[in-house]
Design a protein around this motif. Structure first.
Motif, short mmCIF file in Angstrom:
data_model
loop_
_atom_site.label_atom_id
_atom_site.label_comp_id
_atom_site.label_asym_id
_atom_site.label_seq_id
_atom_site.Cartn_x
_atom_site.Cartn_y
_atom_site.Cartn_z
N LEU A 40 -2.27 -2.57 0.96
CA LEU A 40 -1.53 -2.01 2.10
C LEU A 40 -1.83 -2.77 3.37
CD1 LEU A 40 0.38 0.48 2.56
CD2 LEU A 40 -1.63 1.70 3.39
N ASN A 41 -0.78 -2.96 4.18
CA ASN A 41 -0.94 -3.53 5.51
C ASN A 41 -0.13 -2.69 6.48
OD1 ASN A 41 -1.31 -5.06 7.79
ND2 ASN A 41 -0.11 -6.81 7.10
N GLY A 42 -0.79 -1.78 7.16
CA GLY A 42 -0.07 -0.84 8.02
C GLY A 42 0.68 0.16 7.17
N SER A 43 2.00 0.08 7.18
CA SER A 43 2.81 0.94 6.31
C SER A 43 3.53 0.13 5.24
CB SER A 43 3.84 1.71 7.15
OG SER A 43 4.73 0.80 7.79
N LYS A 44 3.18 -1.14 5.07
CA LYS A 44 3.87 -2.03 4.15
C LYS A 44 3.01 -2.35 2.93
CE LYS A 44 7.69 -2.74 6.46
NZ LYS A 44 8.99 -2.28 5.94
N ASP A 45 3.60 -2.20 1.75
CA ASP A 45 2.93 -2.60 0.52
C ASP A 45 2.94 -4.12 0.40
OD1 ASP A 45 2.45 0.02 -0.37
OD2 ASP A 45 4.48 0.18 -1.18
N VAL A 46 1.82 -4.66 -0.06
CA VAL A 46 1.68 -6.10 -0.25
C VAL A 46 1.30 -6.35 -1.71
CG1 VAL A 46 0.46 -8.19 0.45
CG2 VAL A 46 0.92 -6.40 2.14
N LEU A 47 2.11 -7.13 -2.41
CA LEU A 47 1.84 -7.39 -3.82
C LEU A 47 0.56 -8.19 -3.97
CD1 LEU A 47 2.78 -7.19 -6.78
CD2 LEU A 47 4.04 -9.34 -6.42
N ASN A 48 -0.38 -7.66 -4.74
CA ASN A 48 -1.65 -8.33 -4.97
C ASN A 48 -1.65 -9.10 -6.29
OD1 ASN A 48 -4.57 -8.21 -6.27
ND2 ASN A 48 -4.85 -8.14 -4.05
N THR A 49 -1.24 -8.43 -7.36
CA THR A 49 -1.19 -9.07 -8.67
C THR A 49 -0.33 -8.24 -9.60
OG1 THR A 49 -2.55 -10.03 -10.45
CG2 THR A 49 -3.23 -7.89 -9.60
N SER A 208 -3.29 3.64 5.60
CA SER A 208 -2.03 4.38 5.74
C SER A 208 -2.04 5.28 6.99
CB SER A 208 -1.69 5.22 4.51
OG SER A 208 -2.42 6.44 4.46
N LEU A 209 -3.08 5.20 7.80
CA LEU A 209 -3.17 6.06 8.98
C LEU A 209 -2.48 5.48 10.21
CD1 LEU A 209 -6.91 7.19 8.77
CD2 LEU A 209 -4.89 8.53 8.15
N LEU A 210 -2.28 4.17 10.24
CA LEU A 210 -1.82 3.54 11.47
C LEU A 210 -0.50 4.11 11.95
CD1 LEU A 210 -2.10 1.49 13.72
CD2 LEU A 210 -1.15 -0.26 12.20
#
Length: 427
Positions: A40-49, A208-210
Motif C-alpha cells: 500500500l502507498n497511501g490509498s493506492k495498491d502497489v503490485l509487489n509480486t 491506510s490511515l492517510l
C-alpha cells in the motif's frame, strides 16, 4: 556515494535477512491458480509480486522490508484477502463455499492479534451503542442484565496487548485518535494532524490511515476557508518531498471523489507546475487526470467479451460521437439514470452515435441479468473496482460519463444522463 559503495555487501545482507514469506493454504476445491500480492502507498495498491498455486497452496517471497497493510487478490474470481505485515512471515488458511472465500484463519501471531482487535473494534462501533440502549431496560442483577454488563465492559476495554507489534500499535493508536468517533472526546485540531503527518514514519503511507486522516483534517471547523487550510497543510508537509507529494495526490483524489472540481483543478494545476522531481504516486495522479481531461485522446480499451459489437477495441467502433458509461448493476444511481439513455438510444444512433458501457460488476449473474436490458455495446472484466479501467479512466463513482468525438477525443464529461441528452441536443 562513498557510503553506498563501502556498505554494499552489508546492505545486501540486511535486505536478504529482512525478507519474509507469505504462506497461503486453500481448499482443494478452490479453482483460482494465480494470486497477486499488493502493498500500500497511501490509498493506492502497489503490485509487489504474483505466484501460481502449487498443490493447494501458495508461497510468496517478499524481497524488500515492508511493514503495513497488504492484500492478496485472486483475479480469476475477483476475491481479496486483507492482512498486515510486521516484516515477518505470514501464514493463513481459508475456507470457501461455491468458490468464494467465506472465512480466513490467520495463523501468525501478528495477524491473529490484529484480527482480534478489529473484531472488538467493529463490535464497539456497531454493537456497543445498542447494548447501552438495551441495558436501560434490564436490571443489573438479572441474568441477562449481568451478561449485558459483562459484554459492555469487555468491549469498552482494550484487553489485547499489541505493544510488541509496531504496526498494530501505530495503526490502532492513530485510528483511535484521528478517526474513531467517540462521544466526549476532544476534537482533533489542524495543528495536531499537521504535526502527526510530519513526524510519522513510513507506516503512515502503508497503514491506510492517510486518506481518512486527511478527510478528518478537511472536516475540522467551518469550511469557509478550506483553501487556506489546505495551503497551510501543503506548506507544512512540503510538496517538494515524497511525503508532501503523496499528501497532495491524496487531496486531489479526495476532491475528485467528492465532486469538488474547483479545488481538484486548483491543486492539480499546482502539482503539474512543480519544478522538483515528482514521485510515482503524484505522477500517476497527474497522468491519469491529464489522460481524461477534455481535449485528451481517450485511452483505448481492448474488450474482453463485449456484446452487441464485433469490434475488438473501443477505438475500433465507428461513430461520430461515443458516449462511454461506467456503471454497475448494484448502483442505485445507474438504476435511476440508464433508462433515460435507453429511451434516447435510437435517437443517438440516428445521429451516428454509439453508447459503450463498461461495468464495474464482479458478480457474473447480476451483470448478465441487467445487461440483457441494455441495447448498446457492453463489456465487463467482472473485477469490480479492481477493473483495469477504474484507474485508467480515473473512475471514482458510478455512473460516470464521457462523450468522445469521431477521433476518440474527449469533448464532454457530463455529470448525469440528463446532461448527456442535453449535450447531444436530444428532446
Amino acid at each position: 556515494m562513498k557510503k553506498i559503495v563501502l556498505f554494499t555487501s552489508l546492505l545486501m545482507c540486511i535486505s536478504y535477512s529482512a525478507q519474509f514469506k507469505i504462506s497461503i493454504e486453500a481448499p482443494a476445491s478452490f479453482a483460482p491458480k494465480e494470486v497477486y500480492l499488493y502493498t500500500l502507498n497511501g490509498s493506492k495498491d502497489v503490485l509487489n509480486t504474483r505466484e501460481i498455486k502449487k498443490g493447494n497452496s501458495w508461497q510468496l517471497q517478499v524481497k524488500q522490508p515492508y511493514t503495513g497493510m497488504m492484500k492478496l487478490y485472486f483475479p480469476e474470481n475477483n476475491a481479496t484477502i486483507n492482512f498486515i505485515s510486521e516484516n515477518k512471515d505470514v501464514k493463513l488458511i481459508f475456507a470457501t463455499q461455491n468458490n468464494k472465500i467465506t472465512n480466513v484463519e490467520y495463523l501468525d501471531e501478528a495477524n491473529y492479534t490484529m484480527n482480534q482487535i478489529q473484531d472488538i473494534q467493529q463490535k464497539k462501533e456497531i454493537i456497543l451503542p445498542a447494548l447501552y440502549q438495551i441495558k436501560e431496560y434490564y436490571k443489573t442483577d438479572a441474568g441477562f442484565g449481568t451478561a449485558l454488563t459483562q459484554e459492555i465492559e469487555r468491549l469498552s476495554t482494550n484487553a489485547t496487548d499489541a505493544t510488541k507489534f509496531p504496526f498494530i500499535n501505530f495503526y490502532n493508536t492513530n485510528y483511535r485518535k484521528y478517526i474513531e468517533k467517540k462521544a466526549g472526546a476532544n476534537a482533533v485540531t489542524h495543528e495536531e494532524i499537521i504535526d502527526f503527518i510530519n513526524k510519522s514514519t513510513d507506516m503512515l503511507e502503508t497503514s491506510s490511515l492517510l486518506r481518512p486522516i486527511l478527510v478528518s483534517y478537511l472536516n475540522i471547523g467551518p469550511s469557509t476557508n478550506i483553501i487556506a487550510d489546505v495551503d497551510r497543510l501543503l506548506a507544512a508537509v512540503n510538496t517538494e518531498t515524497p511525503r508532501g507529494q503523496t499528501v497532495m495526490s491524496e487531496l486531489i483524489e479526495i476532491f475528485d471523489t467528492y465532486g469538488m472540481a474547483d479545488l481538484k483543478n486548483k491543486y492539480l494545476t499546482e502539482a503539474t507546475n512543480l519544478k522538483c522531481t515528482i514521485n510515482d504516486r503524484l505522477a500517476q495522479t497527474i497522468s491519469t487526470n491529464k489522460n481524461t481531461e477534455i481535449g485528451a485522446l481517450f485511452p483505448n480499451y481492448t474488450f474482453k467479451n463485449a456484446s452487441n459489437t464485433t469490434a475488438k477495441t473501443l477505438h475500433d467502433i465507428k461513430a461520430d460521437k461515443k458516449v462511454v458509461v461506467f456503471w454497475a448493476s448494484t448502483c442505485s444511481h445507474c438504476e435511476a439514470e440508464l433508462p433515460a439513455l435507453i429511451e434516447k438510444y435510437n435517437a443517438i444512433k440516428g445521429q451516428k452515435g454509439e453508447i459503450i458501457a463498461l461495468s464495474l460488476d464482479n458478480d457474473k449473474s447480476a451483470y448478465e441479468s441487467k445487461v440483457k436490458m441494455l441495447p448498446w455495446i457492453n463489456d465487463t472484466e467482472l473485477k469490480g473496482w479492481n477493473s483495469s479501467y477504474s484507474d485508467t479512466y480515473n473512475i471514482h463513482a458510478t455512473p460516470t460519463y464521457f462523450i468522445l468525438d469521431v477521433n476518440n477525443k474527449i469533448i464532454a464529461k457530463p455529470d448525469h444522463a440528463a446532461d448527456v441528452i442535453s449535450y447531444l441536443k436530444l428532446k
